[in-house]
Design an enzyme around this catalytic site. Structure first.
Site, mmCIF file in Angstrom:
data_model
loop_
_atom_site.group_PDB
_atom_site.id
_atom_site.type_symbol
_atom_site.label_atom_id
_atom_site.label_comp_id
_atom_site.label_asym_id
_atom_site.label_seq_id
_atom_site.Cartn_x
_atom_site.Cartn_y
_atom_site.Cartn_z
ATOM 1 N N ASP A 168 -3.517 -0.668 6.976
ATOM 2 C CA ASP A 168 -4.102 -0.967 5.480
ATOM 3 C C ASP A 168 -3.495 -1.966 4.947
ATOM 4 O O ASP A 168 -4.001 -3.013 4.753
ATOM 5 C CB ASP A 168 -4.072 0.158 5.092
ATOM 6 C CG ASP A 168 -4.732 1.757 4.561
ATOM 7 O OD1 ASP A 168 -5.482 1.263 6.325
ATOM 8 O OD2 ASP A 168 -4.461 2.514 4.206
ATOM 9 N N HIS A 203 -5.571 4.288 7.005
ATOM 10 C CA HIS A 203 -5.052 5.442 5.999
ATOM 11 C C HIS A 203 -3.721 5.816 6.677
ATOM 12 O O HIS A 203 -2.705 6.670 5.834
ATOM 13 C CB HIS A 203 -5.452 6.831 5.910
ATOM 14 C CG HIS A 203 -6.994 6.754 6.163
ATOM 15 N ND1 HIS A 203 -7.369 6.185 4.447
ATOM 16 C CD2 HIS A 203 -7.817 6.888 6.575
ATOM 17 C CE1 HIS A 203 -9.097 6.137 4.096
ATOM 18 N NE2 HIS A 203 -9.236 6.218 5.705
ATOM 19 N N GLU A 237 0.981 5.609 0.289
ATOM 20 C CA GLU A 237 0.677 6.534 0.768
ATOM 21 C C GLU A 237 1.003 7.743 0.087
ATOM 22 O O GLU A 237 2.214 8.203 -0.461
ATOM 23 C CB GLU A 237 0.637 7.318 2.273
ATOM 24 C CG GLU A 237 -0.063 6.502 3.439
ATOM 25 C CD GLU A 237 -1.372 5.907 3.323
ATOM 26 O OE1 GLU A 237 -2.417 7.064 3.345
ATOM 27 O OE2 GLU A 237 -2.385 5.263 3.687
ATOM 28 N N ASP A 247 0.759 -1.524 -0.306
ATOM 29 C CA ASP A 247 0.016 0.318 -0.074
ATOM 30 C C ASP A 247 0.687 1.521 -0.033
ATOM 31 O O ASP A 247 2.334 1.444 0.813
ATOM 32 C CB ASP A 247 -1.223 0.184 1.017
ATOM 33 C CG ASP A 247 -1.800 1.072 1.429
ATOM 34 O OD1 ASP A 247 -2.405 1.176 0.948
ATOM 35 O OD2 ASP A 247 -1.953 2.068 2.129
#
Length: 226
Positions: free
Chosen positions: A166, A161, A23, A21
């Site tokens: 996540d 988040h 960000e 994942d």
């Protein structure tokens, strides 16, 4: 493995994979930058090792992005750049299948863009997008965000988040998908897939009768006789 073309999208559960994942500073892979990348390596359905690094985007993180993920300029001030972190992530992932939520439309676009920029090639790993699986397995849900899926399976959404949190959440969701698929009839789990892009093939009727067409149309125009 690095190469010149992306891997295929798979539409089934696999027991060994790397779930990841990102960000970022925003939602555009054209001009936004990665500020965190995390991943979990899974073997036979069990987590064996984790990977997580903050990334200095060499630009100010917009307030709107920090409001969502809690990552600030001060947190990434002394972090390595993505040019340094990306090779470490790719080494961690190796040739494993990549798994993630909405990675086809979001995360992989950043990975491909920056791998091409810094390394001259892109990872050719096949991948599974759990957003697509969710829409197929849980059509009754009005939304298929990762937090929606976690709540459906009674999983904690605390720390959502942030990339590693996540990943942990999504790994549990993906394992739940695996159990759900295993309980379905064989004909439901062995859907035909496009040999070019990995999208599902759907039976359609045309001027000359029935045929199988790629669900990725118009981006992919593969067909075969029914």
């Amino acid at each position: 493995m690095l190469g010149n073309k992306p891997g295929k999208q798979l539409n089934s559960y696999i027991p060994s994979y790397v779930l990841f994942d990102l960000e970022t500073t925003g939602i555009s892979s054209n001009y936004d930058e990665v500020i965190e990348i995390s991943a979990i390596k899974v073997k036979d359905g069990k987590v064996v090792v984790e990977f997580s690094e903050l990334v200095n985007p060499l630009r100010t993180i917009p307030y709107a992005a920090s409001a969502v993920n809690g990552i600030t300029d001060a947190m990434v001030k002394n972090a390595p750049t993505f040019a340094e972190v990306l090779p470490r992530f790719l080494e961690f992932a190796g040739d494993d299948v990549l798994v993630g939520h909405n990675i086809k439309s979001f995360d992989l676009k950043f990975i491909y863009r920056d791998a091409q920029k810094y390394l001259g090639q892109i990872p050719e790993n096949d991948y599974v997008d759990t957003l697509r699986m969710a829409k197929k397995l849980l059509p009754e849900l009005s939304h298929h965000r990762l937090t929606d899926l976690a709540q459906y399976y009674h999983l904690s959404t605390q720390g959502a988040h942030r990339a590693l949190n996540d990943c942990r959440m999504n790994q549990k969701v993906f394992e739940a998908f695996g159990k759900a698929l295993a309980s379905q009839p064989e004909q439901a789990t062995n859907a035909k897939t496009c040999p070019f892009c990995g999208e599902e093939l759907r039976k359609r009727n045309g001027r000359y009768g029935a045929f199988w067409g790629c669900a990725g149309f118009p981006n992919c125009r593969y067909t075969e006789n029914a």
